[in-house]
Structures are given as structure tokens and as C-alpha cells.
Design an enzyme around this catalytic site. Structure first.
Site, PDB file in Angstrom:
ATOM      1  CD  GLU A  72      -8.403   0.811   8.039  1.00  0.00           C
ATOM      2  OE1 GLU A  72      -8.055  -0.196   9.059  1.00  0.00           O
ATOM      3  OE2 GLU A  72      -8.002   2.044   8.598  1.00  0.00           O
ATOM      4  CG  ASP A 112      -0.087  -0.439   2.735  1.00  0.00           C
ATOM      5  OD1 ASP A 112       0.963  -0.123   2.684  1.00  0.00           O
ATOM      6  OD2 ASP A 112      -0.913  -0.980   3.418  1.00  0.00           O
ATOM      7  CG  HIS A 135      -5.300  -2.391   9.014  1.00  0.00           C
ATOM      8  ND1 HIS A 135      -5.358  -0.937   9.095  1.00  0.00           N
ATOM      9  CD2 HIS A 135      -4.294  -2.875   9.187  1.00  0.00           C
ATOM     10  CE1 HIS A 135      -4.426  -0.568   9.539  1.00  0.00           C
ATOM     11  NE2 HIS A 135      -3.495  -1.688   9.693  1.00  0.00           N
ATOM     12  CG  ASN A 170      -8.199  -1.652  12.495  1.00  0.00           C
ATOM     13  OD1 ASN A 170      -7.423  -2.467  11.872  1.00  0.00           O
ATOM     14  ND2 ASN A 170      -8.681  -0.734  11.590  1.00  0.00           N
TER      15      ASN A 170
HETATM   16  P1  PGA Z   1       2.546  -1.837  12.818  1.00  0.00           P
HETATM   17  O1  PGA Z   1       1.471  -1.692  11.755  1.00  0.00           O
HETATM   18  O2  PGA Z   1       3.598  -2.865  12.483  1.00  0.00           O
HETATM   19  O3  PGA Z   1       3.125  -0.360  12.825  1.00  0.00           O
HETATM   20  O4  PGA Z   1       1.901  -2.049  14.288  1.00  0.00           O
HETATM   21  C1  PGA Z   1       0.959  -2.937  11.269  1.00  0.00           C
HETATM   22  C2  PGA Z   1      -0.165  -2.556  10.544  1.00  0.00           C
HETATM   23  O5  PGA Z   1      -1.006  -1.741  10.835  1.00  0.00           O
HETATM   24  O6  PGA Z   1      -0.681  -3.612   9.431  1.00  0.00           O
END
Ligand code: PGA
Length: 260
Positions: free
Chosen positions: A143, A67, A138, A136
Site C-alpha cells: 500500500e 499475496d 499498490h 491507490n
Molecule cells: P483488480 O486489482 O485487478 O481487481 O483491479 C488489482 C490490484 O489491486 O492489484
């Protein structure tokens, strides 16, 4: 789903690095799906160290990142283009022309998303997709309530994701609201997935992904449909799983099988 539980963060990172390195050694021209985020930083550090030690080469590897934020040009210090250059691309022998991320500054982001999906197909699909997980649930920027059939497209970020990303920007207001992200179905189309999660903050999301119902409310739960999904956890991220004893019996000390 193969759930590998390691004693601490570095052990989990080392285990994930083993899987990436093995993929590239077995198929030097492998197509890797890459991820960003705080969790991935020690993984890229470990891979860069192994490259410096002569253990692994990415010279023929092709990569597609999950992304990119809409509105940020590749040179922006908070873009995922910059993240990837600093954390990984500039530290290994990967050919920059074989690396791909969606363009956050594309004049027509919807067309850019369709082109990105087509480019993955032209490359023959993804051999190993690296993934983190959001609190959450995702994966990529899919999301909660993202279609499980989705392909690369624009997604609106939730406030909780923007709050989590806010630390990289000057203010919440400047934290991007939109991203181009591979879809859940794009991720499921990869030949293998490797999700790395570390720390207690991820424990609930990990439990919903592995043991919860298959649901768009937790997009990571879609990995239950994948025939070759490996989840590498440290003990803290595994803290809310009910069947820890079973996973540890099947994969002692995070090994592939009891016979390894
Ligand atoms: P993080 O993000 O490794 O910074 O916790 C993971 C994600 O949101 O996929």
C-alpha cells in the site's frame, strides 16, 4: 519502462498472454510470479484457452503468488488459493506441488512470510512477475508508503483496498484487514515484470506509476527502477498518460519495437 497500449481490454489481455506464453515456451521450467484480482481473470481465461488448444504447457512451470489474506485458510472461497485454483491451476497442466502462495492461516504469519521469501530464493528467483495495480498505486498489497526496500511481510490494508475487495465478501467488516505480501524489493528482484491494467478507473494510478515521481506514495512507481518492466494497457487505462504519442511511436500497436 516499456509501455504497450492496445485498443481494448481483450487486445491488452492477448498481448499479456503472448508475453507469458513466450516466457514459458522459451523456458518450460520458468518461475512465474502470479497475481490475483479482477484484471487477471480474463488473462487466466485466455491462457487456459491457449492451453486447451495445445499452444502452451505449464507442466514444468513453478509459480509464486504475490499475496494472500491473513486469516483465510486455503479452502476459504474468498482466499487467493481458491481464486488461483478456479481461475488457473485447475484449468491447465501445472503441477500443484510446484505452485506456491503464502499461507493466510499460518500460526506465525511473520515466520511464514520469511519462509516464503526464502522459498522464492531457493527456486532461483522469479523469471516473470505478473502484476496488477490498485487504484491507490499498490502492487501486490504494498500500500502507499510501503518501503521500496521491503521483502515479503505482513501489511495492513488501506480502507480503499478493503472497499475495492468488499465485493467478494458478505460485508465490509468481513473483508480482511491484513495480508502477507511480497515486498516491493521482492518484486523488483524478479528478472522481468509484466503489469496489466485495463479500464478508466486505473488511469490515474497508471499515470503516477509511469510518469510520476519515484515515490513510496505510489509503490508501483518503483517499477521505474526495474530494467525489464513491461506495462500493458488498454486505451482507457492509458487515458491520463501525457506521453501517449511517444509510447505509440516506440511500440506501434503495442508491438515490442518498431522493427517487429
Ligand atoms: P483488480 O486489482 O485487478 O481487481 O483491479 C488489482 C490490484 O489491486 O492489484
Amino acid at each position: 519502462m516499456k509501455v504497450l497500449i492496445l485498443p481494448d481490454e481483450q487486445a491488452a489481455v492477448d498481448r499479456a498472454a503472448d508475453i507469458v506464453a513466450r516466457t514459458v515456451r522459451d523456458a518450460p521450467d520458468a518461475v512465474l510470479g502470479l497475481a490475483t484480482g479482477g484484471t487477471m481473470l480474463p488473462l487466466y481465461e485466455t491462457l487456459a484457452q491457449r492451453h486447451a488448444a495445445g499452444d502452451v504447457s505449464f507442466a514444468r512451470t513453478v509459480s509464486f503468488n504475490l499475496d494472500e489474506y491473513i486469516g483465510l485458510p486455503p479452502e476459504h472461497p474468498c482466499s487467493y488459493h481458491s481464486y488461483m485454483r478456479e481461475a488457473f491451476f485447475d484449468r491447465v497442466d501445472i503441477d500443484p506441488s510446484r505452485t506456491h502462495l503464502p499461507r493466510g492461516d499460518a500460526p506465525d504469519p511473520q515466520a511464514a512470510a520469511r519462509d516464503y521469501e526464502a522459498a522464492i530464493e531457493r527456486a532461483g528467483g522469479i523469471d516473470l512477475q505478473l502484476l496488477g495495480i490498485g487504484r491507490n498505486g499498490h502492487i501486490g498489497f504494498n500500500e502507499p508508503t510501503a518501503s521500496l526496500g521491503s521483502r515479503t511481510r505482513i501489511k495492513t490494508l488501506t480502507d480503499s483496498t478493503r472497499q475495492a475487495n468488499r465485493r467478494y465478501f458478505d460485508s465490509f467488516d468481513e473483508t480482511p484487514r491484513y495480508a502477507i505480501t511480497m515486498g516491493v524489493a521482492t518484486i523488483l528482484a524478479s528478472r522481468a515484470c509484466l503489469l496489466l491494467a485495463t479500464g478508466a478507473a486505473k488511469a490515474d494510478a497508471v499515470a503516477r506509476m509511469v510518469e510520476g515521481p519515484l515515490s513510496a506514495a505510489c509503490p508501483a512507481s518503483a517499477l521505474q527502477l526495474h530494467a525489464k518492466a513491461t506495462v500493458v494497457l488498454d486505451r482507457e487505462a492509458a487515458g491520463a498518460l501525457e506521453l501517449v504519442g511517444y509510447y505509440e511511436t516506440v511500440h506501434p500497436e503495442g508491438r515490442d519495437t518498431v522493427f517487429d
